[in-house]
Scaffold this motif. Structure first.
Motif, short mmCIF file in Angstrom:
data_model
loop_
_atom_site.label_atom_id
_atom_site.label_comp_id
_atom_site.label_asym_id
_atom_site.label_seq_id
_atom_site.Cartn_x
_atom_site.Cartn_y
_atom_site.Cartn_z
N PRO A 173 -32.03 20.57 -20.67
CA PRO A 173 -32.84 21.60 -20.30
C PRO A 173 -33.03 21.93 -18.70
CG PRO A 173 -34.23 19.59 -20.61
CD PRO A 173 -32.87 19.33 -21.08
N ILE A 174 -32.02 21.70 -17.95
CA ILE A 174 -31.86 21.85 -16.57
C ILE A 174 -30.50 22.57 -16.55
CG2 ILE A 174 -33.19 19.92 -15.79
CD1 ILE A 174 -30.35 18.40 -15.54
N THR A 175 -30.20 23.49 -15.29
CA THR A 175 -29.29 23.96 -14.84
C THR A 175 -28.11 23.27 -14.26
OG1 THR A 175 -29.78 24.30 -12.56
CG2 THR A 175 -30.56 25.90 -14.19
N ALA A 176 -26.89 23.71 -14.20
CA ALA A 176 -25.71 22.57 -13.65
C ALA A 176 -25.94 22.43 -12.27
CB ALA A 176 -24.57 23.43 -14.02
N GLU A 177 -26.80 23.23 -11.51
CA GLU A 177 -27.07 23.12 -10.15
C GLU A 177 -27.96 22.03 -10.12
OE1 GLU A 177 -25.00 26.57 -10.54
OE2 GLU A 177 -26.76 25.93 -11.58
N GLU A 178 -29.02 21.97 -10.85
CA GLU A 178 -30.06 21.03 -11.09
C GLU A 178 -29.26 19.52 -11.33
OE1 GLU A 178 -33.98 23.50 -12.20
OE2 GLU A 178 -32.76 23.04 -13.79
N PHE A 179 -28.76 19.68 -12.27
CA PHE A 179 -27.92 18.33 -12.71
C PHE A 179 -27.17 17.75 -11.56
CE2 PHE A 179 -23.94 16.15 -13.79
CZ PHE A 179 -24.38 15.13 -14.91
N LEU A 180 -26.43 18.45 -10.79
CA LEU A 180 -25.98 17.95 -9.46
C LEU A 180 -26.94 17.32 -8.44
CD1 LEU A 180 -23.12 20.54 -9.22
CD2 LEU A 180 -22.86 18.11 -10.16
N VAL A 181 -27.98 17.80 -8.34
CA VAL A 181 -29.03 17.39 -7.23
C VAL A 181 -29.43 16.34 -7.74
CG1 VAL A 181 -31.38 17.95 -6.58
CG2 VAL A 181 -29.64 19.95 -6.65
N VAL A 182 -29.78 15.98 -9.03
CA VAL A 182 -30.36 14.82 -9.60
C VAL A 182 -29.27 13.75 -9.83
CG1 VAL A 182 -31.14 13.70 -11.83
CG2 VAL A 182 -31.97 16.08 -11.39
N ARG A 183 -28.00 13.99 -9.89
CA ARG A 183 -27.09 13.03 -9.89
C ARG A 183 -26.76 12.56 -8.65
NH1 ARG A 183 -20.57 14.11 -11.61
NH2 ARG A 183 -20.72 15.23 -9.40
N GLU A 184 -26.77 13.41 -7.51
CA GLU A 184 -26.40 12.86 -6.33
C GLU A 184 -26.80 11.63 -5.91
OE1 GLU A 184 -25.28 12.33 -2.39
OE2 GLU A 184 -27.48 12.78 -2.89
N PRO A 185 -28.21 11.14 -5.76
CA PRO A 185 -28.63 10.12 -5.43
C PRO A 185 -28.18 8.81 -6.04
CG PRO A 185 -30.39 11.32 -6.23
CD PRO A 185 -29.05 11.97 -6.19
N LEU A 186 -28.11 9.00 -7.47
CA LEU A 186 -27.46 7.98 -8.25
C LEU A 186 -26.07 7.71 -7.94
CD1 LEU A 186 -29.08 9.27 -11.66
CD2 LEU A 186 -29.99 7.52 -10.28
N MET A 187 -25.42 8.51 -7.68
CA MET A 187 -23.79 8.24 -7.20
C MET A 187 -23.81 7.71 -5.80
SD MET A 187 -22.02 9.41 -9.63
CE MET A 187 -21.58 10.95 -10.48
N ARG A 188 -24.82 8.24 -4.88
CA ARG A 188 -24.41 7.60 -3.66
C ARG A 188 -24.85 5.95 -3.56
NH1 ARG A 188 -28.09 10.97 -1.60
NH2 ARG A 188 -29.90 9.74 -1.49
#
Length: 231
Positions: free
Chosen positions: A71-86
């Motif tokens: 229930p999120i956009t692809a753009e929101e997915f990337l925002v949420v993912r970024e700190p977890l990846m970092r």
């Protein structure tokens, strides 16, 4: 390998994908995507994972969001993912044979480059433990390079690398772990050797010029490159 070695001409330059090929980052991507999926009661498994290996960030995000019905956009997915990846990328380890092959080619003056769908920022994070041997590459081409119009499976990343190396595409050998990466290399007119994840079926790499299950199975001499005796 699924192609006769005699079919390959002399290679003058080698271009390497990074994720899952030089560095063992695929487990990090799986962990992070699983965390995000679980937040919404979804399960990220191999049925989806096998279809996103090698995709650029935007394309990957769109596929995951749709496949998991998040229930999120692809753009929101990337925002949420970024700190977890970092947080996790700096722990990435080298894949078997990667450093040895890179050092061998460099020592023998073979032009080498990295062609990755990663951004320049995530490239820096992923190579934290490997600055010394990544410094041996003549060029690093990332997906956000100003000369790259589109990420893999488009050929832009590999064509940019070849142009900077000063070597014709048909004289370049590409190592890739993903079907999308092989598609990009072949679209660029290059020879492509697949080094798939152990769980990936050979059938997904029918368009590759050869398949090896580890870089340590590569025999440079068969491609007109200086021979290497693996440790």
């Amino acid at each position: 390998m699924n192609a006769p070695l005699k079919a390959f001409g002399p290679i003058k330059a080698v271009i390497f994908d990074m994720d899952g090929l030089l560095l063992d980052t695929e487990g990090i991507y799986t962990e992070v995507t699983s965390i995000i999926a679980a937040r919404y009661g979804r399960t990220f498994d191999w049925s989806i994972k096998q279809n996103i290996i090698g995709r650029g960030a935007g394309d990957l995000a769109r596929y995951v969001v749709e496949a998991l019905d998040l229930p999120i956009t692809a753009e929101e997915f990337l925002v949420v993912r970024e700190p977890l990846m970092r947080e996790r990328f700096p722990t990435a380890q080298a894949m078997p044979g990667a450093q040895e092959l890179v050092r061998h080619l460099k020592a023998n003056n073979i032009p080498i480059a990295v062609g990755t769908s990663s951004s320049s920022q995530s490239f820096g994070q992923k190579t934290t433990l490997h600055r010394d041997w990544f410094a041996l590459f003549d060029f690093i081409v990332t997906a956000d390079d100003p000369e790259v119009g589109a990420a893999k499976p488009a050929p832009d990343i590999f064509l940019t690398a070849a142009r900077r190396l000063g070597v014709a595409p048909e004289d370049c050998l590409v190592f890739e772990d993903s079907p999308f990466g092989v598609t990009a290399a072949k679209a660029a007119g290059m020879t492509a050797i697949a080094i798939p994840d152990a769980a990936m079926a050979d059938a997904k790499y029918a368009h590759a010029d050869g398949i090896l299950r580890t870089l340590k199975a590569f025999e440079p001499g068969a491609f007109g490159l200086p021979a290497l005796e693996w440790a």
